[in-house]
Design a protein around this motif. Structure first.
Motif: not given
Lengths: 155, 182
Positions: A82, A85-86, A99, B5, A38, B12-13, A48, A42, A45, B27, A89, B24, B9-10, B16-21
């Protein structure tokens, strides 16, 4: 979407049984390793865009290329990071597999793109993670393992 | 199916952006509370037959006509089906609780449940009552607030109060089933 927990639950459901002690232990094991990944997610992100730009500069060097091509390359690198990154997670390679890697070879070949350039870019990113200023040792290990996984899939 | 988790992801996708703080944070709480979650799951899996049997018996006690000829729990074959369904619902609640996400409960248990019960002529009010009792029993076992059960004498860790949040999460999964049947 596969992750440590969904894998356990899916197989328990297929057998029609409640989660057993060993199921719970394997879930616990993945939770124990979760803080490192995690953290990596973080930090990734945060960095990136920086990683993408640095890798792009490394791959294209000082030669003159069309900006449009460079933009597309940056977009792809950004996309794969990206997905990594997933993966960090979920704790599995599900997002990359589903994907990113499925059909990737065919698409790259159809567009006459060199996979070597992508490999070079991701190798550069892997070898230039700043520890500990960008992320911790454990986090970097998790991140690099996924970069290696992607590089192997591209190779 | 998803867990906490992959749910992140789903979603965020789709942006189209990454998972940030920001994403998180929840999680990290899920990971930090992992032991409680596992304890709470164990509270279900170790008391399944008890929870299901008590709930079905309770339902029958409140409506004694159910086990009389013509009742929906007569003969024992139908009562047994009732017990089996109680355990199935508990099983999917335990999966959802472990995953921290209700998608498996929705997809594999709730979806079509009401239609099935209508087709089979199961009285909905009674089914809902049994699920309510299961919810109450599960929460009581998780938070260790159940009284009068000999097996808990001396072995209560006294940490049940810490499972309060997880227990209310579990209650919300039972509520999903109840809402779906209502």
């Amino acid at each position: 979407m596969k992750s440590a927990v969904t894998t356990v639950v899916t197989s328990a459901d297929a057998a029609g049984r409640f989660p057993t002690i060993s199921d719970l232990e394997s879930v616990k094991g993945s939770f124990d390793r979760a803080p490192a990944r995690l953290e990596a997610a973080e930090k990734l992100a945060v960095y990136l865009d920086k990683y993408t730009t640095n890798a792009l500069d490394e791959v294209y060097g000082n030669g003159s290329y069309e900006q449009a091509n460079k933009d597309k390359c940056a977009r792809d690198i950004h996309h794969y990071l990206r997905l990594i990154n997933y993966c960090l997670v979920t704790g599995g390679t599900g997002p990359l597999d589903e994907w990113g890697i499925a059909g990737m070879r065919e698409v790259i070949r159809a567009q006459l793109l060199p996979t070597a350039a992508y490999i070079e870019a991701f190798t550069y990113i892997r070898d230039n993670v700043q520890i500990p200023s960008e992320m911790g040792q454990q986090a970097a290990t998790e991140f690099k393992a996924l970069l290696d996984y992607l590089i192997n899939a591209l190779a | 199916m998803l867990d906490a988790f992959s749910r992140a992801v789903v979603s965020a996708d789709s942006k189209g952006s990454p998972i940030g703080s920001a994403e998180l944070a929840s999680l990290k709480k899920y990971v930090a509370d992992a032991n409680k979650r596992i304890d709470a799951t164990l509270a279900i899996t170790q008391n399944v037959s008890c929870i299901a049997a008590d709930a079905v018996s309770g339902m029958v006690c409140e409506n004694t006509g159910l086990t009389q000829p013509g009742g929906n729990c007569y003969p024992t074959r139908r009562m047994a089906a009732c017990l089996r369904d109680g355990e199935i619902i508990l099983r999917y609640v335990s999966y959802a609780l472990l995953s921290g996400d209700p998608s498996i409960l929705d997809d594999r248990c709730i979806n079509g449940l009401k239609e099935t019960y209508i087709a089979l002529g199961v009285p909905m009010a009674n089914a809902i009552r049994a699920i309510e009792i299961m919810k109450i029993a599960t929460v009581a076992i998780m938070t260790e607030t159940n009284t009068g059960r000999k097996m808990f004498d001396g072995i209560n860790s006294g940490s049940g109060a810490e499972c309060k949040d997880i227990a209310s999460e579990a209650a919300s999964y039972f509520d999903r089933v109840i809402t779906a049947l209502s």
